[in-house]
Design a protein around this motif. Sequence first.
Motif, mmCIF file in Angstrom:
data_model
loop_
_atom_site.group_PDB
_atom_site.id
_atom_site.type_symbol
_atom_site.label_atom_id
_atom_site.label_comp_id
_atom_site.label_asym_id
_atom_site.label_seq_id
_atom_site.Cartn_x
_atom_site.Cartn_y
_atom_site.Cartn_z
ATOM 1 N N ASP A 16 -7.620 -0.024 -3.717
ATOM 2 C CA ASP A 16 -7.696 1.426 -3.596
ATOM 3 C C ASP A 16 -6.760 1.959 -2.514
ATOM 4 O O ASP A 16 -6.296 3.100 -2.600
ATOM 5 C CB ASP A 16 -9.137 1.858 -3.266
ATOM 6 C CG ASP A 16 -10.072 1.717 -4.453
ATOM 7 O OD1 ASP A 16 -9.558 1.525 -5.579
ATOM 8 O OD2 ASP A 16 -11.293 1.776 -4.262
ATOM 9 N N ARG A 17 -6.481 1.146 -1.477
ATOM 10 C CA ARG A 17 -5.671 1.617 -0.355
ATOM 11 C C ARG A 17 -4.350 0.894 -0.187
ATOM 12 O O ARG A 17 -3.508 1.335 0.598
ATOM 13 C CB ARG A 17 -6.465 1.478 0.955
ATOM 14 C CG ARG A 17 -7.667 2.399 1.081
ATOM 15 C CD ARG A 17 -8.407 2.123 2.385
ATOM 16 N NE ARG A 17 -7.553 2.281 3.553
ATOM 17 C CZ ARG A 17 -7.818 1.761 4.755
ATOM 18 N NH1 ARG A 17 -8.898 1.020 4.923
ATOM 19 N NH2 ARG A 17 -7.002 1.963 5.767
ATOM 20 N N ILE A 18 -4.146 -0.217 -0.875
ATOM 21 C CA ILE A 18 -2.948 -1.027 -0.675
ATOM 22 C C ILE A 18 -2.082 -1.013 -1.928
ATOM 23 O O ILE A 18 -2.573 -1.252 -3.036
ATOM 24 C CB ILE A 18 -3.316 -2.483 -0.328
ATOM 25 C CG1 ILE A 18 -4.190 -2.533 0.933
ATOM 26 C CG2 ILE A 18 -2.057 -3.332 -0.130
ATOM 27 C CD1 ILE A 18 -4.737 -3.919 1.240
ATOM 28 N N SER A 19 -0.797 -0.740 -1.747
ATOM 29 C CA SER A 19 0.166 -0.794 -2.840
ATOM 30 C C SER A 19 1.324 -1.696 -2.460
ATOM 31 O O SER A 19 1.729 -1.768 -1.300
ATOM 32 C CB SER A 19 0.705 0.601 -3.176
ATOM 33 O OG SER A 19 -0.278 1.387 -3.804
ATOM 34 N N GLU A 20 1.863 -2.384 -3.458
ATOM 35 C CA GLU A 20 3.042 -3.220 -3.260
ATOM 36 C C GLU A 20 4.285 -2.452 -3.695
ATOM 37 O O GLU A 20 4.270 -1.730 -4.692
ATOM 38 C CB GLU A 20 2.933 -4.505 -4.075
ATOM 39 C CG GLU A 20 4.137 -5.418 -3.912
ATOM 40 C CD GLU A 20 4.114 -6.591 -4.861
ATOM 41 O OE1 GLU A 20 3.537 -7.628 -4.477
ATOM 42 O OE2 GLU A 20 4.682 -6.482 -5.973
ATOM 43 N N PHE A 21 5.368 -2.615 -2.911
ATOM 44 C CA PHE A 21 6.639 -1.969 -3.201
ATOM 45 C C PHE A 21 7.714 -3.041 -3.346
ATOM 46 O O PHE A 21 7.852 -3.912 -2.482
ATOM 47 C CB PHE A 21 7.023 -1.008 -2.075
ATOM 48 C CG PHE A 21 6.053 0.123 -1.887
ATOM 49 C CD1 PHE A 21 6.295 1.372 -2.433
ATOM 50 C CD2 PHE A 21 4.875 -0.072 -1.173
ATOM 51 C CE1 PHE A 21 5.386 2.411 -2.268
ATOM 52 C CE2 PHE A 21 3.962 0.957 -1.007
ATOM 53 C CZ PHE A 21 4.220 2.199 -1.556
ATOM 54 N N ILE A 69 7.039 -5.734 -0.191
ATOM 55 C CA ILE A 69 6.162 -5.419 0.925
ATOM 56 C C ILE A 69 4.866 -4.835 0.366
ATOM 57 O O ILE A 69 4.828 -4.383 -0.785
ATOM 58 C CB ILE A 69 6.801 -4.410 1.910
ATOM 59 C CG1 ILE A 69 7.080 -3.073 1.197
ATOM 60 C CG2 ILE A 69 8.076 -4.975 2.535
ATOM 61 C CD1 ILE A 69 7.496 -1.946 2.137
ATOM 62 N N ALA A 70 3.827 -4.850 1.163
ATOM 63 C CA ALA A 70 2.571 -4.196 0.794
ATOM 64 C C ALA A 70 2.164 -3.284 1.934
ATOM 65 O O ALA A 70 2.203 -3.682 3.100
ATOM 66 C CB ALA A 70 1.478 -5.211 0.486
ATOM 67 N N VAL A 71 1.770 -2.072 1.599
ATOM 68 C CA VAL A 71 1.454 -1.056 2.601
ATOM 69 C C VAL A 71 0.021 -0.565 2.384
ATOM 70 O O VAL A 71 -0.343 -0.183 1.270
ATOM 71 C CB VAL A 71 2.422 0.139 2.514
ATOM 72 C CG1 VAL A 71 2.080 1.187 3.575
ATOM 73 C CG2 VAL A 71 3.863 -0.327 2.662
ATOM 74 N N GLN A 72 -0.760 -0.588 3.456
ATOM 75 C CA GLN A 72 -2.121 -0.054 3.405
ATOM 76 C C GLN A 72 -2.110 1.384 3.883
ATOM 77 O O GLN A 72 -1.632 1.680 4.971
ATOM 78 C CB GLN A 72 -3.055 -0.893 4.275
ATOM 79 C CG GLN A 72 -4.492 -0.392 4.286
ATOM 80 C CD GLN A 72 -5.431 -1.382 4.915
ATOM 81 O OE1 GLN A 72 -5.883 -2.318 4.270
ATOM 82 N NE2 GLN A 72 -5.727 -1.210 6.195
ATOM 83 N N ARG A 73 -2.623 2.272 3.071
ATOM 84 C CA ARG A 73 -2.669 3.695 3.438
ATOM 85 C C ARG A 73 -3.678 3.905 4.552
ATOM 86 O O ARG A 73 -4.828 3.477 4.466
ATOM 87 C CB ARG A 73 -3.050 4.540 2.219
ATOM 88 C CG ARG A 73 -2.933 6.054 2.447
ATOM 89 C CD ARG A 73 -3.200 6.821 1.168
ATOM 90 N NE ARG A 73 -4.548 6.598 0.669
ATOM 91 C CZ ARG A 73 -4.845 5.870 -0.393
ATOM 92 N NH1 ARG A 73 -3.894 5.288 -1.088
ATOM 93 N NH2 ARG A 73 -6.102 5.721 -0.785
ATOM 94 N N GLU A 74 -3.217 4.528 5.649
ATOM 95 C CA GLU A 74 -4.046 4.782 6.831
ATOM 96 C C GLU A 74 -4.146 6.287 7.046
ATOM 97 O O GLU A 74 -3.283 6.885 7.685
ATOM 98 C CB GLU A 74 -3.434 4.110 8.068
ATOM 99 C CG GLU A 74 -3.239 2.605 7.944
ATOM 100 C CD GLU A 74 -4.537 1.832 8.033
ATOM 101 O OE1 GLU A 74 -5.592 2.467 8.218
ATOM 102 O OE2 GLU A 74 -4.487 0.591 7.909
#
Length: 316
Positions: A16-21, A69-74
Amino acid sequence: MSKINAIVRRVTALTDRISEFEIAAADGSPLPHWDAGAHVLFDLPDGDSRAYSLITFDPIPKAPESYRIAVQREPEGKGGSTHMHGLKPGAEITCAAPKNDFPLSPDAPAVLLAGGIGITPMISMAATLKAAAQDFTFHYTARSAPVMAYRDALRDNFGDALHLHCDDDATALDLGAVIDSLGAQAHLYVCGPKGLIDAAKAKAEAAGVAAERIHFELFDAPQEQEGDSAFEVEVASSGEVFTIPPGQSIIDVLESGGVDVMYDCQRGDCGICQCDVLSGTPDHRDVVLSEAERAAGNVMQICVSRAKSPRLVLDI
């Protein structure tokens, strides 16, 4: 430092909060090589930048076609993750060449410990150790299974070496057991929130694990703490005195005042900004110093730490 003009190839939701780019060079050329544990600084529209660890489940190619990369939405952060999550395939972005502040020693057995989004650099480490036929165990801890990125891919790639730990069930992490498993030779690699790193470092130090076998990277941005108040910093070389208000770091204020200081991560985990404390009592908020060094109060990391006394005199 030259910049890489890049383009977003693909965006994949992992949780739900992490997407890979997936990021590639805009002109289609190969990207610079990197080693396990490396990160890339991506530029933000406001002139700031954010570091994200590079991910691969396979041996790292000499001339990669793209970076993952993977980014967690904060939502409570400073906006970097929100900007990244707004990127769509085809978006243009600039970044620096890879840099590695968290290198792996593939010639020694390893225990990998990841907390939350700190999983990202550990994947390339595990892949490198697997390719080298090196002994390793891989622990990944999070609040619950649904928030764990790459859960199935990790199982598929690392099999019995992988141990998943969820705070809400019987698999919850036993940190003491992880430290005990190091034995006399294995290196410990920890990436995740400050609380996990502090606890792992303390247990490893208490168990007599040599400092050169403990490696860590912090994935928490420094946060203002309730009750923070202003204090003064005196620069010993010039006698100048600066007031450090809540919400600003010593580095922020000194740089604005024209003082040249050395630093890198600004998270309290690289040690480059360390200064000698000539007078005053630091409020240590880094993950670099040992408990003995913190108690002595002779040095501090000026990117995140503050003061318990009204004034610090620093050897700058």
